[in-house]
Design an enzyme around this catalytic site. Structure first.
Site, PDB file in Angstrom:
ATOM      1  N   HIS A  38      -5.496   2.644   2.567  1.00  0.00           N
ATOM      2  CA  HIS A  38      -5.841   3.997   3.024  1.00  0.00           C
ATOM      3  C   HIS A  38      -5.487   4.169   4.503  1.00  0.00           C
ATOM      4  CE1 HIS A  38      -9.004   3.339  -0.194  1.00  0.00           C
ATOM      5  NE2 HIS A  38      -8.427   4.456  -0.600  1.00  0.00           N
ATOM      6  N   LYS A 150       0.754   2.765  -4.936  1.00  0.00           N
ATOM      7  CA  LYS A 150       0.061   1.936  -5.933  1.00  0.00           C
ATOM      8  C   LYS A 150      -0.366   2.771  -7.149  1.00  0.00           C
ATOM      9  CE  LYS A 150      -4.173   0.466  -5.874  1.00  0.00           C
ATOM     10  NZ  LYS A 150      -4.640   0.755  -7.250  1.00  0.00           N
TER      11      LYS A 150
END
Ligand code: PAF
Length: 289
Positions: A38, A150
């Protein structure tokens, strides 16, 4: 200074003020339990925009009945510390009743994309993702929104939705961040025991095997998937949800590998479901005459 906003009326007011002064807004939607994956998105957003907004919302609509909605890690204080350190301006952290008010019944359906790969095993998941991302785009009005590779199918769904619905936002997909052994960072890695963490390396090993077979000239996807299955099944705690080599836009399974195809998998390590993928490429042979 980081401000944390929970009410829709307040985030609307805040964005209105930012837009008045013609500031560009970079947006990173998250469900919290933040990790370096993140933060890599946040750092890119910080580089490319005047203001950075991060949402932290564990979206109930994208969890199935028997999934981990209750158990999903919630670490708001630590998340805010990390985001403050990265120079984020605003965290939007509504609760579920704020985002889905009484009578909410709108859905975003992505025909042909939502029921493949993860969507086959998690019916309704991508409708839940699409509707929350659309709602967040409408509230935050970002110039650029950042997602990690991802969650490959999620990135395909979001890019398609943005294009189909003419949403005025640039979507940027950034590479998967891995730990030093190759395990893709995920908030769900927190569920893994130390032994399971080691077992989970079979995901990246299988993906690497796919690329190395392509490097040696193997083009038949069935053969590649079989070799990957051998790696996964040699690991005791692993069970395969799917392994597939797909077109990066349609998500259709390929029979023969093309450069740019994505090899993607979902594997259960014990009770934890992990996903990962890589983009396959062909090594160009340069001949000097
Ligand atoms: O990738 C995630 O964390 C979520 O699916 C997202 C994009 C924040 C939507 O809830």
């Amino acid at each position: 200074m980081l401000s944390v906003i929970t009410a829709i009326k307040d985030i609307k007011q805040c964005i209105k003020t930012l837009k008045k002064t013609q500031r560009t807004i970079g947006f990173v939607p998250t469900m919290g339990a933040l990790h370096e994956g993140h933060l890599s998105l946040v750092r890119q957003a910080r580089k490319e925009n005047d203001k950075v907004v991060v949402s932290i919302f564990v979206n109930p609509l994208q969890f199935g009945k028997n999934e981990d909605l209750k158990q999903y890690p919630r670490t708001l204080d630590n998340d805010c510390k990390l985001l403050s350190h990265e120079g984020v301006d605003v965290v939007f952290h509504p609760d579920a009743s704020e985002m889905y008010q009484d009578g909410f019944c709108t859905s975003v359906i992505l025909e042909r994309l939502e029921d493949k790969l993860c969507g086959k095993l998690r019916p309704g998941h991508f409708r839940g993702v699409a509707v929350i991302v659309l709602k967040l785009f409408n509230l935050i009005k970002p110039d650029i929104a950042y997602f990690g590779q991802k969650d490959f199918q999620q990135t395909v769904v979001i890019k398609r939705m943005v294009s189909d619905l003419h949403i005025d936002v640039t979507v940027k997909i950034l590479p998967t961040i891995r730990d030093e052994d190759g395990l893709a960072l995920s908030s769900r890695n927190a569920y893994l025991s130390e032994t399971e963490k080691k077992d989970a390396l079979c995901l990246f090993n299988a993906l690497r095997k796919a690329q190395s077979l392509v490097n040696t000239g193997v083009e038949n996807t069935e053969e590649i998937v079989q070799e990957m299955e051998k790696i996964i099944t040699s690991c005791q705690s692993a069970t395969i949800d799917y392994i597939s080599i797909v077109n990066p836009e349609t998500l259709e399974a390929e029979q023969k590998v093309h450069s740019g195809n994505v090899v993607t998998l979902a594997i259960r390590i014990g009770k934890t479901r992990l996903i990962d993928n890589i983009i396959l490429f062909f090594i160009m042979a340069v001949l000097f005459m």
